[in-house]
Design a protein around this motif. Structure first.
Motif, short mmCIF file in Angstrom:
data_model
loop_
_atom_site.label_atom_id
_atom_site.label_comp_id
_atom_site.label_asym_id
_atom_site.label_seq_id
_atom_site.Cartn_x
_atom_site.Cartn_y
_atom_site.Cartn_z
N ASP A 27 0.81 -1.22 0.00
CA ASP A 27 0.00 0.00 0.00
C ASP A 27 0.84 1.27 0.00
N SER A 66 -5.21 -18.69 -6.29
CA SER A 66 -5.52 -18.71 -4.86
C SER A 66 -4.32 -18.25 -4.03
N GLU A 68 -2.04 -16.00 -5.03
CA GLU A 68 -1.96 -14.54 -5.16
C GLU A 68 -3.04 -13.87 -4.32
N ARG A 69 -4.23 -14.45 -4.28
CA ARG A 69 -5.31 -13.91 -3.45
C ARG A 69 -4.92 -13.95 -1.97
N PHE A 70 -4.29 -15.05 -1.57
CA PHE A 70 -3.84 -15.21 -0.18
C PHE A 70 -2.79 -14.15 0.16
N HIS A 72 -2.43 -11.13 -1.22
CA HIS A 72 -3.05 -9.80 -1.13
C HIS A 72 -3.87 -9.66 0.15
N GLN A 73 -4.49 -10.73 0.59
CA GLN A 73 -5.27 -10.67 1.82
C GLN A 73 -4.40 -10.45 3.05
N HIS A 74 -3.14 -10.87 2.97
CA HIS A 74 -2.24 -10.78 4.13
C HIS A 74 -1.10 -9.79 3.92
N ARG A 75 -1.23 -8.88 2.97
CA ARG A 75 -0.10 -7.98 2.68
C ARG A 75 0.16 -7.01 3.82
N ASP A 76 -0.86 -6.61 4.58
CA ASP A 76 -0.62 -5.72 5.72
C ASP A 76 0.17 -6.45 6.81
N TRP A 77 -0.22 -7.71 7.08
CA TRP A 77 0.52 -8.50 8.06
C TRP A 77 1.96 -8.70 7.60
#
Length: 263
Positions: A27, A66, A68-70, A72-77
């Motif tokens: 981000d 799946s 890549e989706r995983f 993006h879902q955890h990019r902040d972590w």
């Protein structure tokens, strides 16, 4: 017929680990390179961070979409873990002639360069001094830096070890310094004591605790209450040192890895 189909399916199943790299935009505008690993032993999608960076593990049946989706879902972590555990690239950049600092015994020491006939790195009162030949290459730099860190680590061990030998059934067969991925130390059945070279980058009390921990395995080859009593008798603040490794350990390992890793 069913058994034949099953054998064919198993034959088509890759048995080796497959690796590639994938780019993940964060981000804040940065792009993070993540190692993507398809492992036949994996049971689920897994994201981890160690001294080598970020790693995404996929089981055989997981699709790349799946994965890549995983990510993006955890990019902040992931960004938070990297900020906490891994050093900035500039902090580990060691370029002959450029003013920089070198981590040693929990302190960031100024590194002074001067041209010389032989490659040599030494510790002085005003910091670390590096003598550097004009034609030396990166391999020489890594070798010289590792030798410097090993000499400093052995100097610390040489000061501490004699004070603990009297209470042991025997001395270690030998002490080896290694670059370890996860462990900080180990004791082999023949009495060889191995210690992570990254220990010399951290605070000395934490380094000494790891030495005590492994020496106590000469008394108790386990982690029983009796073992921890032996540790506490020699290092009453061992809990504080263990907490230090939980907070700073990955950063220490990552710093050493980046300084000594091949290009």
């Amino acid at each position: 017929m069913r058994s034949l189909l099953l054998r064919r399916l198993i034959a088509r199943t890759p048995r080796s680990v497959e690796r590639d790299m994938v780019e993940l935009p964060l981000d804040d505008g940065r792009t993070l390179t993540v190692q993507r690993v398809r492992d036949p032993r994996a049971k689920r999608l897994k994201l981890s961070v160690d001294e080598r960076g970020a790693r995404l593990t996929l089981p055989l049946r997981a699709s790349l979409v799946s994965g890549e989706r995983f990510l993006h879902q955890h990019r902040d972590w992931l960004a938070a873990q990297l900020a906490r555990h891994l050093p900035d690239d500039d902090a580990c950049a060691l370029v002959p002639g450029q003013t920089t600092h070198l981590l040693l015994r929990g302190a960031s020491l100024p590194l002074h360069w001067r041209e010389g006939r032989f490659a040599r790195i030494e510790l002085h009162d005003d910091g670390v001094h590096a003598q550097w030949p004009a034609r030396a290459n990166a391999t020489t730099l890594r070798r010289t830096l590792r030798a410097f860190y090993e000499a400093q680590a052995r100097a610390d061990i040489g000061r501490w070890l004699p004070g603990y030998l009297a209470g042991l059934p025997r001395a270690p067969r030998q002490v080896r310094l290694k670059v370890m991925s996860s462990q900080w130390g180990s004791l082999s059945p023949d009495g060889t004591l191995a210690l992570d070279l990254a220990l010399v980058l951290g605070r000395p009390s934490a380094f000494e605790y790891v030495l005590v921990h492994e020496l106590c395995h000469l008394l108790q080859a386990n982690h029983s209450p009796a073992f921890w009593r032996e540790v506490e008798a020699r290092c009453p603040a061992w809990r504080d040192e263990r907490a230090y490794f939980h907070a700073e350990g990955r950063r220490l390992k990552a710093t050493l890895h980046r300084l000594l890793a091949e290009d």
